[in-house]
Each structure stands twice: as C-alpha cells, then as structure tokens.
Design a protein around this motif. Structure first.
Motif, short mmCIF file in Angstrom:
data_model
loop_
_atom_site.label_atom_id
_atom_site.label_comp_id
_atom_site.label_asym_id
_atom_site.label_seq_id
_atom_site.Cartn_x
_atom_site.Cartn_y
_atom_site.Cartn_z
N VAL A 156 0.92 -1.05 0.04
CA VAL A 156 -0.19 0.17 0.26
C VAL A 156 0.61 1.65 0.15
O VAL A 156 2.34 1.16 0.72
CB VAL A 156 -1.09 0.01 1.69
N PRO A 157 0.83 1.54 -1.18
CA PRO A 157 1.83 3.67 -0.49
C PRO A 157 0.88 4.43 -0.43
O PRO A 157 -0.42 4.75 -0.32
CB PRO A 157 1.62 3.73 -2.45
N VAL A 158 1.91 5.30 0.29
CA VAL A 158 0.34 6.56 1.64
C VAL A 158 0.71 7.36 0.20
O VAL A 158 -0.07 7.73 0.37
CB VAL A 158 1.51 6.42 2.36
N THR A 159 1.47 7.97 -0.50
CA THR A 159 1.09 8.83 -1.13
C THR A 159 1.83 7.94 -2.61
O THR A 159 2.05 6.93 -2.93
CB THR A 159 2.09 10.10 -1.67
N VAL A 160 0.47 8.51 -3.73
CA VAL A 160 0.05 8.09 -4.89
C VAL A 160 0.42 7.85 -6.36
O VAL A 160 1.99 8.33 -6.43
CB VAL A 160 -1.39 6.98 -4.74
N HIS A 161 -0.39 9.02 -6.81
CA HIS A 161 -0.53 9.67 -8.43
C HIS A 161 -0.49 10.93 -8.22
O HIS A 161 -0.78 12.35 -8.87
CB HIS A 161 -1.17 9.34 -9.43
N VAL A 162 1.27 11.16 -7.77
CA VAL A 162 2.18 12.61 -7.53
C VAL A 162 3.10 12.42 -7.49
O VAL A 162 4.24 11.04 -7.41
CB VAL A 162 1.84 13.17 -6.16
N ALA A 163 4.06 13.05 -8.28
CA ALA A 163 5.63 13.49 -8.91
C ALA A 163 6.15 12.98 -7.15
O ALA A 163 5.84 13.36 -6.63
CB ALA A 163 6.23 14.38 -9.02
N LEU A 164 7.44 12.07 -7.73
CA LEU A 164 8.35 11.88 -6.30
C LEU A 164 8.91 13.14 -5.35
O LEU A 164 8.19 12.84 -4.38
CB LEU A 164 9.83 11.14 -6.67
N PHE A 245 12.16 -6.88 0.78
CA PHE A 245 11.19 -8.00 0.19
C PHE A 245 11.55 -8.97 -0.74
O PHE A 245 11.11 -9.24 -0.73
CB PHE A 245 10.54 -6.73 -1.05
N THR A 246 12.48 -9.42 0.58
CA THR A 246 12.97 -11.03 0.12
C THR A 246 12.53 -11.85 0.27
O THR A 246 11.09 -10.91 1.30
CB THR A 246 14.64 -10.82 1.37
N PRO A 247 12.34 -13.33 0.26
CA PRO A 247 11.61 -14.05 0.69
C PRO A 247 11.33 -14.31 2.11
O PRO A 247 10.08 -14.26 2.69
CB PRO A 247 11.67 -15.11 0.48
N THR A 248 12.48 -14.27 2.55
CA THR A 248 12.57 -14.78 4.13
C THR A 248 11.81 -12.63 5.12
O THR A 248 10.97 -13.07 6.13
CB THR A 248 13.84 -14.13 4.81
N ALA A 249 11.98 -11.48 4.59
CA ALA A 249 10.89 -10.66 5.21
C ALA A 249 9.25 -10.49 4.76
O ALA A 249 8.69 -10.36 6.32
CB ALA A 249 11.80 -9.67 4.40
N ARG A 250 9.05 -10.75 3.32
CA ARG A 250 8.22 -10.95 3.60
C ARG A 250 6.95 -11.62 4.63
O ARG A 250 5.73 -11.91 4.55
CB ARG A 250 7.77 -11.40 2.03
N ALA A 251 8.02 -12.87 4.58
CA ALA A 251 7.11 -13.43 5.12
C ALA A 251 6.81 -13.39 6.73
O ALA A 251 5.79 -14.20 7.63
CB ALA A 251 7.91 -15.31 5.80
N ARG A 252 7.97 -12.45 7.38
CA ARG A 252 7.06 -11.60 8.46
C ARG A 252 5.73 -10.51 8.84
O ARG A 252 5.65 -10.29 10.30
CB ARG A 252 8.34 -10.73 8.84
N TYR A 253 5.14 -10.37 7.16
CA TYR A 253 4.44 -9.37 7.41
C TYR A 253 3.15 -10.23 6.37
O TYR A 253 3.25 -10.20 4.70
CB TYR A 253 4.73 -8.23 7.65
N ASP A 254 1.78 -9.21 6.48
CA ASP A 254 0.65 -9.14 5.68
C ASP A 254 0.61 -8.28 4.05
O ASP A 254 0.07 -8.20 3.14
CB ASP A 254 -0.42 -9.29 6.40
N VAL A 255 1.16 -7.34 5.02
CA VAL A 255 0.87 -5.87 3.58
C VAL A 255 2.02 -5.43 4.55
O VAL A 255 2.83 -4.88 5.55
CB VAL A 255 0.09 -5.27 4.05
N ALA A 256 2.86 -4.21 3.86
CA ALA A 256 3.63 -4.03 3.63
C ALA A 256 3.68 -1.82 3.30
O ALA A 256 2.83 -1.64 2.13
CB ALA A 256 4.70 -4.10 2.09
N MET A 257 3.87 -1.43 4.13
CA MET A 257 2.86 -0.16 4.34
C MET A 257 4.31 1.06 3.07
O MET A 257 5.16 1.16 3.91
CB MET A 257 2.64 1.20 4.73
N CYS A 258 4.46 1.60 2.30
CA CYS A 258 5.35 1.83 0.79
C CYS A 258 5.24 3.55 1.25
O CYS A 258 3.48 3.99 1.30
CB CYS A 258 5.32 1.64 0.11
N MET A 259 6.10 4.39 1.34
CA MET A 259 6.32 5.96 1.31
C MET A 259 5.58 6.36 0.05
O MET A 259 5.19 7.50 0.09
CB MET A 259 7.36 6.14 2.18
#
Length: 326
Positions: A156-164, A245-259
């Motif tokens: 889930v991106p916190v900011t979406v369709h705007v310039a970086l 986002f490695t396989p080991t890391a992804r196993a530890r959460y249900d969703v990643a909140m991205c900036m």
C-alpha cells in the motif's frame, strides 16, 4: 446480495476488450460471473461471443454461453491502439454505472478495465486516476486507499499518483496513520486476516541510518508507528526499503506500507505482474482491477495476457465472501 460482478469497459482502444474476452473464456464455466458495461460490438470484434442484456438476472442466465453486456454507446469509432478523448464520457460513465450497481446491491463488486489518465484529462477529467474517482462516486473522497496484491506480496503506497518530489514533501504522520488504519480494517473485513501484521517502510536508504541519511523516519514515520501500536495494531518498522521485500522478510508481514508509489509497486510487479491485482480499500463497495495499463502498443494484436484481470475477478469474489461474513 448478488454474487455477480460488474466489469467496466476501460479504454476501448486498449487491451480491455481482448482481456475481457480472455477472462470470460477462463471463467464462464465455473465463475465468478460478470456483466460488462460497454459497447458489445467492440467485444465481438475482439473475438467474444456477446449477448446484450437488460439487467443482472439476464446476465447471469447468459454468462455460461456468452459475454453479457449492458450496452453503453461510444462517442466515436474505435481503432485499437489509437485512443480518442471523444470516448472519455463513455469510459467514465461505465465506471459510474458499475458503482451505482454495486452500491445498490445489484452486483457484489466492481472490476475495472484499464483507463488512460492522459486520454481522460484531455477531455477535462479532474481526477488523478481510478482510485480518486471511485472515492468521489462512493461519497468517500480522500478515504480511498490503493493496495496492490499478488500471491507473494501486498503493498500500500501512502502517497500515490504524484511526482516523487511532491510525494516526499507531502508525506506526513497523519497520512501514514490514516492509510494504515484503513488497510488494517480492510485486511480484517475483506481478506479474513484477524490480526494483520503490518510492516512500515522507511523513506530513506537504510531507513535513515539513525538520521545520518535523512530525518523523515525520526520525525514522521516513527511517530506514526508509535501511534498505531498504541491503538493495538501489530506494526513493525521502519524497515530498510532495500531489504524488506526478500522472501524471508515477506514471511513476517501481511502487507507493506510504502511511502511512495514505486517503492511498493516495483517489487510487486517484479515478483508477479501477471497475477497482480489493484484493490481500492476504504470504499463501501468492493473494487479490483488488473495491475497494468491500457497497453495501446499491443492492442488489437491478440497477444494481451488476461491473467491479471482473471486474478482481479477472483479476488473481488473472494473479498465479497469475506465481507458478507463479517
């Protein structure tokens, strides 16, 4: 409540007609069933067996044998790969009609074919994209949240369709809290995850490295994490973006909140673009879509892959089951 889905036509000059036909071929025996809101002739030209219908009941009866279509006239003739803003009203009307059907209980959810933001903006469309338009149609502007999901990852991106540059300037503690709360509620209601595990990404390299590579983690992100934990949520972070986002890391959460947008969408589409699904959270209706665009460059060539649309259909149907049980 109906278990039918409403499928919008998207931009008729893109690959929407072809992937719609492909999705029907994959789903017409076992479902989920859907009704298209669009131009029947465009689907027929894409190779589909088409049946014009007047309502959802007729669509259900027809689905096993043909693609049921609630006819919606276009503003101009369609040439694959050559979009025309004269069709913008029909494109947006298809979306609005589908939302009305979902809000009225005629269908279990809305699945949207890809649109072109550029084509619509030329016709005066004021919204950055589908997600924001859906928020307005549902009477919940500003509460909609975009999630991308595939079998290996949800982001889930916190900011979406705007310039970086704008995304970094606008990122705030309140935005992280609001988006995460909406995501947490949706994972419980629509995905059947009783206690969601949520990972929150940092913004800077190494999540700021204690402030030596940026202070946004200290000043903006960590206060949000602390506030969310105080509300009883299972929150971890800030995670270094280059390792979360490695396989080991992804196993530890249900969703990643991205900036920001690409921080989440690049890893997801790299992992599995074919099965990726765009989901709008925070709405009173269910909405999914493929995680790709109109692909004007290959439209009409018969090579478009319907896998993401099929995945979107199946996810919408599964979400409807969970929502009806909650």
């Amino acid at each position: 409540m109906s278990d039918m889905l409403a499928l919008t036509m998207g931009d008729p000059a893109g690959i929407g007609p072809e992937i719609t036909v492909g999705a029907w071929q994959a789903l017409h025996r076992h479902g989920p069933a859907f009704v298209v809101i669009g131009d029947p002739a465009i689907l027929a030209r894409a190779g589909g067996a088409v049946c014009e219908v007047a309502d959802v009941a007729a669509a259900r009866a027809a689905f096993a044998d043909a693609i049921p279509v609630l006819p919606l006239p276009l503003g101009a003739p369609v040439a694959p790969g050559h979009p025309d803003s004269a069709n913008a009203d029909a494109i947006t009307s298809s979306i609005a009609h589908a939302v009305r059907m979902a809000r009225g209980g005629e269908v279990a959810g809305v699945v949207t074919n890809p649109i072109s933001k550029v084509v619509l903006r030329r016709a005066g469309f004021p919204h950055p994209g589908h997600t924001e338009y859906l928020g307005e149609l549902c009477g919940t502007p500003g509460r909609e949240v975009m999630m991308l999901a595939c079998p290996y990852l949800r982001v889930v991106p916190v900011t979406v369709h705007v310039a970086l540059r704008q995304a970094i300037a606008e990122l705030g503690t309140h935005d992280i809290i609001r988006t995460t709360r909406t995501t947490h509620a949706a994972l419980r209601r629509d995905f059947g995850i009783d206690a969601p595990r949520i990972a929150i990404a940092g913004l800077n390299p190494h999540a700021g490295e204690g402030g030596t590579m940026g202070t946004e983690e200290r000043d903006i992100i960590i206060p949000a994490i602390e506030a969310l934990r105080a509300q009883g949520m299972d929150i971890t972070g800030p995670w270094p973006p280059d390792t979360m986002f490695t396989p080991t890391a992804r196993a530890r959460y249900d969703v990643a909140m991205c900036m920001y947008h690409d921080q989440g969408l690049i890893p997801l589409k790299t992992l599995d673009m074919a099965q990726g699904v765009n989901v709008t959270l925070g709405l009173p209706i269910i909405r999914t879509s493929p995680d790709h665009g109109t692909a004007f460059d290959i439209a009409g060539q018969g090579i478009a892959d319907p896998s993401s649309l099929v995945a979107a259909m199946r996810m919408a149907a599964e979400m409807a089951v969970h929502r009806n049980m909650s």
